[in-house]
Design a protein around this motif. Structure first.
Motif, PDB file in Angstrom:
ATOM      1  N   SER A  53       0.852  -1.186   0.000  1.00 31.80           N
ATOM      2  CA  SER A  53       0.000   0.000   0.000  1.00 31.80           C
ATOM      3  C   SER A  53       0.889   1.238   0.000  1.00 31.80           C
ATOM      4  N   LEU A  54       1.176   1.736  -1.189  1.00 30.31           N
ATOM      5  CA  LEU A  54       2.054   2.892  -1.339  1.00 30.31           C
ATOM      6  C   LEU A  54       1.304   4.180  -1.025  1.00 30.31           C
ATOM      7  N   THR A  55       1.948   5.090  -0.305  1.00 31.50           N
ATOM      8  CA  THR A  55       1.398   6.422  -0.085  1.00 31.50           C
ATOM      9  C   THR A  55       1.793   7.293  -1.270  1.00 31.50           C
ATOM     10  N   PHE A  56       0.793   7.798  -1.979  1.00 30.86           N
ATOM     11  CA  PHE A  56       1.017   8.519  -3.234  1.00 30.86           C
ATOM     12  C   PHE A  56       0.454   9.929  -3.115  1.00 30.86           C
ATOM     13  N   VAL A  57       1.323  10.925  -3.308  1.00 27.92           N
ATOM     14  CA  VAL A  57       0.893  12.322  -3.245  1.00 27.92           C
ATOM     15  C   VAL A  57       1.285  13.017  -4.548  1.00 27.92           C
ATOM     16  N   PRO A  58       0.307  13.272  -5.439  1.00 24.94           N
ATOM     17  CA  PRO A  58       0.604  13.957  -6.691  1.00 24.94           C
ATOM     18  C   PRO A  58       0.555  15.479  -6.528  1.00 24.94           C
ATOM     19  N   HIS A  59       1.353  16.160  -7.326  1.00 24.27           N
ATOM     20  CA  HIS A  59       1.389  17.620  -7.331  1.00 24.27           C
ATOM     21  C   HIS A  59       1.321  18.120  -8.773  1.00 24.27           C
ATOM     22  N   LEU A  60       0.742  19.290  -8.943  1.00 21.87           N
ATOM     23  CA  LEU A  60       0.686  19.945 -10.245  1.00 21.87           C
ATOM     24  C   LEU A  60       1.696  21.079 -10.260  1.00 21.87           C
ATOM     25  N   VAL A  61       2.544  21.081 -11.290  1.00 19.12           N
ATOM     26  CA  VAL A  61       3.532  22.152 -11.425  1.00 19.12           C
ATOM     27  C   VAL A  61       3.241  22.954 -12.691  1.00 19.12           C
ATOM     28  N   PRO A  62       3.587  24.239 -12.724  1.00 19.31           N
ATOM     29  CA  PRO A  62       3.210  25.099 -13.855  1.00 19.31           C
ATOM     30  C   PRO A  62       4.123  24.952 -15.067  1.00 19.31           C
ATOM     31  N   VAL A  63       4.180  23.736 -15.596  1.00 20.81           N
ATOM     32  CA  VAL A  63       4.865  23.456 -16.860  1.00 20.81           C
ATOM     33  C   VAL A  63       3.905  22.656 -17.724  1.00 20.81           C
ATOM     34  N   THR A  64       4.149  22.619 -19.019  1.00 21.71           N
ATOM     35  CA  THR A  64       3.228  21.924 -19.916  1.00 21.71           C
ATOM     36  C   THR A  64       3.359  20.417 -19.819  1.00 21.71           C
ATOM     37  N   ARG A  65       4.594  19.917 -19.881  1.00 19.01           N
ATOM     38  CA  ARG A  65       4.766  18.465 -19.919  1.00 19.01           C
ATOM     39  C   ARG A  65       6.003  18.062 -19.123  1.00 19.01           C
ATOM     40  N   GLY A  66       5.962  16.842 -18.639  1.00 20.03           N
ATOM     41  CA  GLY A  66       7.050  16.301 -17.836  1.00 20.03           C
ATOM     42  C   GLY A  66       6.523  15.797 -16.508  1.00 20.03           C
ATOM     43  N   MET A  67       7.235  14.855 -15.924  1.00 23.90           N
ATOM     44  CA  MET A  67       6.830  14.271 -14.643  1.00 23.90           C
ATOM     45  C   MET A  67       8.068  13.777 -13.905  1.00 23.90           C
ATOM     46  N   VAL A  68       8.154  14.100 -12.627  1.00 24.97           N
ATOM     47  CA  VAL A  68       9.226  13.605 -11.769  1.00 24.97           C
ATOM     48  C   VAL A  68       8.601  13.017 -10.512  1.00 24.97           C
ATOM     49  N   ASP A 125      25.015  10.458  -8.049  1.00 25.96           N
ATOM     50  CA  ASP A 125      24.843  11.896  -7.801  1.00 25.96           C
ATOM     51  C   ASP A 125      24.202  12.654  -8.961  1.00 25.96           C
ATOM     52  N   LYS A 126      23.630  11.935  -9.916  1.00 20.93           N
ATOM     53  CA  LYS A 126      22.864  12.563 -10.997  1.00 20.93           C
ATOM     54  C   LYS A 126      21.395  12.156 -10.850  1.00 20.93           C
ATOM     55  N   PHE A 127      20.491  13.124 -11.088  1.00 21.40           N
ATOM     56  CA  PHE A 127      19.072  12.860 -10.890  1.00 21.40           C
ATOM     57  C   PHE A 127      18.257  13.400 -12.055  1.00 21.40           C
ATOM     58  N   PRO A 128      17.085  12.809 -12.307  1.00 21.28           N
ATOM     59  CA  PRO A 128      16.262  13.226 -13.438  1.00 21.28           C
ATOM     60  C   PRO A 128      15.818  14.680 -13.336  1.00 21.28           C
ATOM     61  N   ASN A 129      15.629  15.256 -14.500  1.00 19.60           N
ATOM     62  CA  ASN A 129      15.149  16.622 -14.627  1.00 19.60           C
ATOM     63  C   ASN A 129      14.117  16.644 -15.748  1.00 19.60           C
ATOM     64  N   MET A 130      13.003  17.328 -15.544  1.00 23.68           N
ATOM     65  CA  MET A 130      11.967  17.366 -16.573  1.00 23.68           C
ATOM     66  C   MET A 130      12.510  17.798 -17.933  1.00 23.68           C
ATOM     67  N   SER A 131      13.423  18.751 -17.932  1.00 20.77           N
ATOM     68  CA  SER A 131      13.952  19.262 -19.194  1.00 20.77           C
ATOM     69  C   SER A 131      14.738  18.203 -19.958  1.00 20.77           C
ATOM     70  N   HIS A 132      15.275  17.213 -19.248  1.00 22.63           N
ATOM     71  CA  HIS A 132      16.128  16.220 -19.886  1.00 22.63           C
ATOM     72  C   HIS A 132      15.353  15.047 -20.477  1.00 22.63           C
ATOM     73  N   ILE A 133      14.096  14.882 -20.088  1.00 22.50           N
ATOM     74  CA  ILE A 133      13.309  13.767 -20.634  1.00 22.50           C
ATOM     75  C   ILE A 133      12.167  14.257 -21.526  1.00 22.50           C
ATOM     76  N   LYS A 134      11.922  15.550 -21.538  1.00 22.59           N
ATOM     77  CA  LYS A 134      10.839  16.098 -22.360  1.00 22.59           C
ATOM     78  C   LYS A 134      11.069  15.763 -23.831  1.00 22.59           C
ATOM     79  N   GLY A 135      10.024  15.259 -24.473  1.00 21.70           N
ATOM     80  CA  GLY A 135      10.114  14.916 -25.883  1.00 21.70           C
ATOM     81  C   GLY A 135      10.747  13.576 -26.171  1.00 21.70           C
TER      82      GLY A 135
END
Length: 346
Positions: free
Chosen positions: A228-243, A279-289
């Motif tokens: 039973s995972l605790t899941f908390v989604p958030h909306l950020v003011p960008v068009t596309r991408g998810m982290v 020490d490297k982590f995902p960034n929306m800008s790096h996976i967009k498209g």
């Protein structure tokens, strides 16, 4: 062989992404786009960016008419609608890739608890959960695919290998996830109005998001015990991408090296999974498209707490890109076909 395709519900954002992907696919052609709200309109009137690339006109959905034209139909329709369309297509011998939640669940009761009574339970029993990297063998022989949701994709890809390898506890899992606004779809809504979203950030549907049962069903199978995972989604003011930032407790004496080895073992031959260096982590800008899922992690040695971070484009690996990847697997062609490029590098 060219795979002949159609898209039902082509007027939404995932429909547009599918049109773009199929229009550039070397082994697939787009034969029809359907839309009840825009029937009779040229697709380029809805999305002018496609002028010169597509000349199709939106038609009403007709499974019998499609049976003489296509091999597979993508259902880019709202939840609760696809279940009425899919059986008609299957009866005509057409394969189905459904981007809604209607065919993602093994347990009809789990679906019905958060959506509505299921009107095609027999087909639900047959459908395959289309998380490509984990269910590839079953996808190959499937007639109908339940394409995973964007949040579940971002959460399941990092967690499932570690649960199966018994490196993390199935208890106490938490995901703090952030999505671009396109994840809410193209329909008008006050909560996604520019003035409500711009320069704003916050959680929504805390404790009752309908993707939670989908996530828990897959994690429970991976762990072999209830999760039973605790899941908390958030909306950020960008068009596309998810982290998604995911917190897990490692099992006793598990070291960072074991986590990395496990993820590399599971995903070393996967073209769309990128395990990031230390020490490297995902960034929306790096996976967009892209159709990629980037995964980075940090293990706190004192507490044994593992922090996993994954990033996807919610409209591609989280929806339309994964749907095309499923199609490629179903028709036994190169899995990367039509997907091995970056749409929007900036």
């Amino acid at each position: 062989m060219m795979i002949k395709t159609a898209i039902a519900g082509a007027s939404g954002y995932t429909g547009l992404e599918l049109v773009k992907l199929i229009s550039n696919h070397p082994k697939a052609s787009l034969e029809a786009v359907t839309s009840n709200s825009y029937q009779g309109k040229a697709f380029t009137d809805i999305f002018p960016s496609m002028r010169g690339f597509e000349s199709l006109v939106c038609t009403p959905f007709d499974a019998v008419a499609l049976s003489s034209k296509v091999d597979v139909v993508f259902l880019a329709l709202p939840h609760k609608v696809s279940m009425a369309f899919a059986p008609k297509l299957i009866d005509q011998g057409i394969k189905v890739i459904d981007l809604s939640a209607d065919f993602r669940f093994d347990d009809a009761k789990a679906y019905e608890a958060v959506y509505q009574p299921h009107t095609a339970p027999k087909l639900l029993e047959e459908s395959v959960y289309g998380l490509c990297e984990l269910n590839r063998d079953r996808i190959r022989s499937a007639r109908i695919i339940g394409n995973p949701g964007c949040y579940p994709t971002s959460i399941l890809l990092p967690l499932v290998p570690l649960l199966k390898e018994k490196l993390i506890s199935p208890q106490g899992l938490i995901s703090d996830s952030k999505s671009g606004v396109s994840g809410a779809g193209r329909s008008l809504s006050l909560t996604t109005h520019f003035c409500e979203v711009n320069e704003s950030f916050g959680p929504y549907k805390v404790g009752n998001h309908r993707h939670t049962p989908e996530i828990n069903e897959v994690l429970t199978k991976a762990a072999g015990e209830p999760v039973s995972l605790t899941f908390v989604p958030h909306l950020v003011p960008v068009t596309r991408g998810m982290v998604s930032t995911i917190y897990a407790q490692t099992c006793e004496n598990v070291a960072e090296k074991q986590i990395r080895e496990a993820l590399n073992k599971w995903y070393e031959n996967e073209p769309f999974i990128r395990i990031l260096p230390p020490d490297k982590f995902p960034n929306m800008s790096h996976i967009k498209g892209t159709n990629c899922c980037d995964i980075g992690f940090h293990l706190e040695p004192e507490s044994g707490r593992l922090i996993l971070v994954s990033g996807i484009d919610n409209l591609l690996k989280g929806a339309s890109g994964q749907a095309v990847q499923n199609m490629n697997i179903m028709f036994d062609i190169d899995e990367k076909a039509g997907l091995d490029w970056v749409q929007t590098p900036l």
